[in-house]
Write an enzyme that holds these catalytic residues in place. Structure first.
Site, short mmCIF file in Angstrom:
data_model
loop_
_atom_site.label_atom_id
_atom_site.label_comp_id
_atom_site.label_asym_id
_atom_site.label_seq_id
_atom_site.Cartn_x
_atom_site.Cartn_y
_atom_site.Cartn_z
CB CYS A 73 4.07 4.60 -21.82
SG CYS A 73 4.59 3.73 -23.32
CB CYS A 183 4.60 -3.31 -20.88
SG CYS A 183 3.30 -2.64 -21.96
#
Length: 271
Positions: A73, A183
């Site tokens: 992440c 992302c």
């Protein structure tokens, strides 16, 4: 040799893009994955909350006796990777540095684009890493807060997704030759992003790049798993709907997976 699993954490399903690459490059390694879809996306949240949630996911993975943790992440990497890495006695990888290095190698014009969540972009972490490694590079950063929710709701093939990506990416079109998907949710939108940016633009999947570093560290610390694929295990956990997670996971990984729901507060309270 170390047959313990590798732990992966993400704010939701995005980290599965990293898992898919790991399964391709290192198919004999066991996996434990935790996706915090109940509290996704992390991007708009304050740093203190992201730190708290990420540490909960780390503690959950530690209960599974993992030999390495991959923070799959970008937002969590930007906020708390350094702290977690310094606090644990097992290797901890983030996804930002591998993506930055790959972008530098790819860019011929020196014009690199980065898209990510509001927190990742406001942290300037990609620009800092890229400039530290290659000061001559020019980095154009763009926050795309609507992308991760599209992925979490499994709307990646919808006309709405195409419209949002087209509108969001406009500021970078014809301005960069390399684009970092900052992302881990964004590779699920890759075909649409590539179409908008044009085929001449190289897309860098920061999560996929990270798996190369996983392989290097496994070798360095001599914690590779024995190459008996038949005995490996894969565990997938979500804090939200099992069915929703399972549907996206099976589409992306191309195989049937078993998903378990976890209540982190209860799980860690009982530990």
């Amino acid at each position: 040799m170390d047959n313990r699993p590798i732990g992966f954490l993400d704010s939701g399903v995005g980290g599965l893009t990293v898992v898919r690459e790991l399964k391709r490059q290192l198919p004999y390694e066991s996996i434990v994955y935790i996706g915090d879809s109940a509290r996704a996306p992390y991007g708009p949240r304050p740093a203190g909350q992201i730190r708290e949630y990420t540490w909960q996911l780390v503690k959950f993975l530690l209960t599974k006796d993992v030999k390495m943790i991959v923070i799959a992440c970008n937002t969590a990497t930007a906020v708390v990777w350094e702290e977690i890495k310094e606090s644990l006695d097992i290797p901890v990888l983030g996804v930002v540095l591998p993506g930055s290095s790959a972008a530098i190698k790819s860019s011929r014009s020196g014009q690199i684009g980065v898209i990510g969540t509001p927190m990742t972009i406001s942290s300037n972490i990609y620009e800092q890493k890229i400039k530290r490694l290659a000061p001559q590079m020019n980095v154009l950063s763009l926050s795309c807060p609507r992308f991760a929710p599209i992925v979490e709701s499994n709307e990646i093939n919808s006309s709405v997704a195409k419209k949002i990506v087209y509108e969001s990416m406009a500021p970078l079109v014809d301005r960069v030759d390399t684009l970092v998907l900052g992302c881990t949710h964004y590779p699920l939108l890759r075909p649409i992003i590539q179409n908008v940016m044009g085929l001449s633009v190289k897309l860098i999947d920061s999560g996929a790049e990270t798996v190369r570093d996983v392989s290097v560290l496994l070798n360095y610390f001599e914690i590779n798993r024995s190459r008996e694929v038949k005995d490996k295990t894969e565990e997938y956990y979500t804090t939200a709907s099992v069915l929703g997670f399972k549907e996206i996971a099976e589409q992306w990984l191309g195989e049937e997976v078993t998903v378990q729901h976890v209540d982190l507060d209860k799980e860690l309270e009982n530990d």
